[in-house]
Design an enzyme around this catalytic site. Structure first.
Site, PDB file in Angstrom:
ATOM      1  N   ARG A  19      84.690  64.142   7.305  1.00 56.22           N
ATOM      2  CA  ARG A  19      84.758  65.614   7.281  1.00 56.22           C
ATOM      3  C   ARG A  19      85.134  66.247   8.623  1.00 56.22           C
ATOM      4  O   ARG A  19      85.222  67.460   8.738  1.00 56.22           O
ATOM      5  CB  ARG A  19      83.428  66.177   6.759  1.00 56.22           C
ATOM      6  CG  ARG A  19      83.299  66.030   5.241  1.00 56.22           C
ATOM      7  CD  ARG A  19      81.906  66.353   4.767  1.00 56.22           C
ATOM      8  NE  ARG A  19      80.966  65.262   5.057  1.00 56.22           N
ATOM      9  CZ  ARG A  19      79.651  65.389   5.045  1.00 56.22           C
ATOM     10  NH1 ARG A  19      79.099  66.567   4.776  1.00 56.22           N
ATOM     11  NH2 ARG A  19      78.877  64.360   5.303  1.00 56.22           N
ATOM     12  N   GLY A  23      74.725  57.936  17.014  1.00 57.49           N
ATOM     13  CA  GLY A  23      75.768  58.519  17.859  1.00 57.49           C
ATOM     14  C   GLY A  23      76.152  59.928  17.463  1.00 57.49           C
ATOM     15  O   GLY A  23      76.700  60.679  18.268  1.00 57.49           O
ATOM     16  N   ASP A  24      75.854  60.305  16.222  1.00 57.62           N
ATOM     17  CA  ASP A  24      76.215  61.655  15.778  1.00 57.62           C
ATOM     18  C   ASP A  24      74.997  62.584  15.728  1.00 57.62           C
ATOM     19  O   ASP A  24      75.034  63.647  15.114  1.00 57.62           O
ATOM     20  CB  ASP A  24      76.933  61.612  14.412  1.00 57.62           C
ATOM     21  CG  ASP A  24      76.097  60.957  13.326  1.00 57.62           C
ATOM     22  OD1 ASP A  24      74.982  60.482  13.613  1.00 57.62           O
ATOM     23  OD2 ASP A  24      76.575  60.911  12.170  1.00 57.62           O
ATOM     24  N   GLU A  40      65.591  57.236  -0.697  1.00 55.66           N
ATOM     25  CA  GLU A  40      66.798  58.042  -0.509  1.00 55.66           C
ATOM     26  C   GLU A  40      66.906  59.054  -1.643  1.00 55.66           C
ATOM     27  O   GLU A  40      66.518  58.775  -2.777  1.00 55.66           O
ATOM     28  CB  GLU A  40      68.042  57.147  -0.472  1.00 55.66           C
ATOM     29  CG  GLU A  40      68.112  56.257   0.750  1.00 55.66           C
ATOM     30  CD  GLU A  40      68.020  57.045   2.044  1.00 55.66           C
ATOM     31  OE1 GLU A  40      68.905  57.883   2.294  1.00 55.66           O
ATOM     32  OE2 GLU A  40      67.043  56.845   2.802  1.00 55.66           O
ATOM     33  N   ALA A  89     100.703  89.978  52.344  1.00 53.42           N
ATOM     34  CA  ALA A  89     101.032  89.833  50.923  1.00 53.42           C
ATOM     35  C   ALA A  89     102.330  89.064  50.747  1.00 53.42           C
ATOM     36  O   ALA A  89     103.283  89.259  51.497  1.00 53.42           O
ATOM     37  CB  ALA A  89     101.156  91.217  50.285  1.00 53.42           C
ATOM     38  N   ALA A 140     107.374  90.870  59.161  1.00 55.97           N
ATOM     39  CA  ALA A 140     107.467  90.817  57.696  1.00 55.97           C
ATOM     40  C   ALA A 140     108.843  90.360  57.260  1.00 55.97           C
ATOM     41  O   ALA A 140     109.843  90.620  57.923  1.00 55.97           O
ATOM     42  CB  ALA A 140     107.160  92.194  57.122  1.00 55.97           C
ATOM     43  N   ARG A 156     114.994  88.007  60.793  1.00 55.73           N
ATOM     44  CA  ARG A 156     115.698  88.746  59.763  1.00 55.73           C
ATOM     45  C   ARG A 156     116.841  89.494  60.425  1.00 55.73           C
ATOM     46  O   ARG A 156     116.805  89.784  61.624  1.00 55.73           O
ATOM     47  CB  ARG A 156     114.774  89.706  59.007  1.00 55.73           C
ATOM     48  CG  ARG A 156     113.902  90.595  59.862  1.00 55.73           C
ATOM     49  CD  ARG A 156     113.288  91.684  59.015  1.00 55.73           C
ATOM     50  NE  ARG A 156     111.855  91.804  59.113  1.00 55.73           N
ATOM     51  CZ  ARG A 156     111.243  92.658  59.943  1.00 55.73           C
ATOM     52  NH1 ARG A 156     111.907  93.391  60.789  1.00 55.73           N
ATOM     53  NH2 ARG A 156     109.935  92.738  59.944  1.00 55.73           N
TER      54      ARG A 156
END
Ligand code: UD1
Ligand code: MG
Length: 460
Positions: free
Chosen positions: A24, A110-111, A159, A385, A428, A445
């Site tokens: 399931r 285990g479950d 059961e 920035a 900058a 620049r």
């Protein structure tokens, strides 16, 4: 005073049943490998078995090929392959040759991942060497029923599919968890028959065999009912996940941590906290995380393998992985801090700043839109920035060094390897490809020009 049984101090084996297919779940992964708190269910059970001081641990696996043994490899446990699966008794029988003959064997699943150490310790110290964990359920449907005699002693387990109407009305059910002398278990398993409705070898039939030999069965109930809940589908998996998370959240709150909403808190690993830590909603913690005194974590943060020292504030939507962050830092919102990052005291890392494999000194700031990778940054540095460390040349990573007090103007590219000297200022918009000396202004620049008669193109 608790009544001791002679077996209480003796050797303990744990056999963990994990061969079921988990139809399931509709999954190609064996059921017991589905995770609770980021860890396979069966690993939770193995950890609990260890906490009990089990000497031999054997996991019975079946479906999913070698995935279960592969995952648990190196944990000093043995494995028994059960193929085909002929019932719980048959499953235990497959494992018994792998465990010590001495002392007792505890059967876990285990479950059923949330079974707790305290509950099991009570079961192990019950008044008989044969202990059975039972629970009363309002709706016992589907479970094996505990049948008791007129003196209230356990007589057998039946059961549901083999039960008569009177037995069906019994609300005390078998959780499946039991402990019993290994020697006897082995002998009784050899005598199991499968002449029942399901044609299976039922582990539960050993109860009647013990009673026949005059061995009393002690019953113990779990501290919390959820400890014995099993997972058969993904809805139950999610249900147990939330129960487990609520439990972890509750432990933290009782230790002094404020959680804005314990229902919106997730821990997949370990979280240690100092005093007066505040954690807002929807945060996820993974691996090993430490939060110092008065640390505040804003909403929607993901924090993995990190040490965050006192008074540091992590603003919302930040992602931190593999970092050491000193005290009184301010991180985020929307910061991304990646592995091997070390931030000094009072450092600021603002929005849309990514940092990787970098050291940033005391009081340094990168407040907006930057990438800082493979860098060593001194103290009192201001990163404008849009600053980018160009750390990768297509083949190798290179380091950027920015010395104390430097000021990096906005929109700068630092092409590594490169060093920016102490107190240097970078204009900058620069692309810096060679080392910038200490102090003064370095920029790269072209000069600003003005063309007065220039005409903007026009549409016809
Ligand atoms: C079993 C108990 C029942 C109990 C219930 C609790 C038996 C006969 N019945 O019933 O009394 O109330 O658990 O949940 O024991 N498994 C194997 N190999 C097998 C069969 C099962 O490893 O051949 C494992 C499954 O993966 C599962 C566990 O054993 O983890 C229980 O098996 P399941 O088929 O769910 O048993 P139930 O019919 O629920
Ligand atoms: Mg079941």
């Amino acid at each position: 005073m608790t009544i001791m049984n002679v077996y209480e101090q003796s050797n303990l084996n744990v056999i963990i049943l994990a061969a079921g297919k988990g139809t399931r779940m509709y999954s190609s992964l064996p059921k017991v490998l589905h995770e609770i708190a980021g860890r396979p269910m069966v690993s939770h059970v193995v950890a609990t078995a260890r906490e009990l001081g089990a000497s031999d641990i054997c996991v019975v696996y079946g479906h999913g090929g070698q995935k279960v043994p592969e995952l648990l490899d190196g944990e000093h446990i043995s494995f028994a392959r059960q193929e085909p699966q002929l019932g719980t008794g048959h499953a235990v029988q497959c494992a018994v040759p792998q465990v010590s003959r001495n002392g007792r064997t505890l059967i876990l699943y285990g479950d059923v991942p949330l079974i707790g150490k305290n509950t099991l310790q009570r079961l192990l110290s019950a008044a008989s060497p044969f202990g059975l964990l039972t629970v009363r359920l309002q709706n016992p449907r589907g479970y094996g029923r505990i049948v008791r005699d007129h003196q209230g002693r356990v007589f057998k387990i039946v059961e549901e599919k083999d039960s008569n109407p009177a037995e069906k009305a019994i609300t005390e059910v078998n959780t499946g968890v039991m402990v019993l002398p290994t020697e006897k278990l082995s002998e009784w398993l050899g005598r199991l028959q499968n002449n029942n409705t399901q044609g299976e070898y039922y582990l539960t039939d050993v109860v009647a065999m013990a009673v026949n030999e005059g061995m009393g069965i002690a019953t113990v109930q779990p501290e919390h009912e959820w400890e014995v809940l099993g997972v058969n589908n993904r809805a139950q998996l999610a249900e147990l996940e939330r129960i487990h998370q609520n439990h972890l959240a509750s432990e933290l709150m009782h230790a002094g941590v404020t959680l804005a909403d314990p229902n919106r808190f997730d821990l997949r690993g370990s979280l240690r906290c100092g005093r007066d830590v505040f954690i807002d909603v929807n945060c996820l913690f993974e691996g090993d995380v430490f939060l110092g005194d008065e640390v505040r974590i804003g909403a929607n943060c993901v924090i993995r393998n990190a040490v965050i020292d006192q008074n540091t504030v992590i603003e919302p939507f930040s992602h931190i992985d593999g970092a050491r962050i000193a005290s009184s830092c301010k991180i985020g919102p929307y910061a991304r801090i990646r592995p091997s990052t070390i931030l000094g005291e009072k450092a600021h890392v603002g929005n849309f700043v990514e940092i990787k494999n970098a050291e940033i000194g005391e009081g340094s700031k990168a407040n907006h839109l930057s990438y800082i990778g493979d860098a060593t940054i001194g103290s009192g540095v201001n990163i404008g920035a849009g600053t980018i460390t160009c750390n990768y040349d297509g083949a190798k990573k290179h380091r950027t060094v920015i010395e104390d007090g430097a000021f990096i103007g906005s929109d700068t590219q630092l092409v590594a390897p490169v060093t920016i000297g102490r107190n240097a200022t970078i204009g900058a918009g620069s692309t810096i490809t060679r080392n910038a000396p200490e102090g003064g202004l370095t920029l790269s620049r072209s000069k600003q020009v003005h063309i007065e008669y220039w005409k903007r193109p026009r549409k016809e």
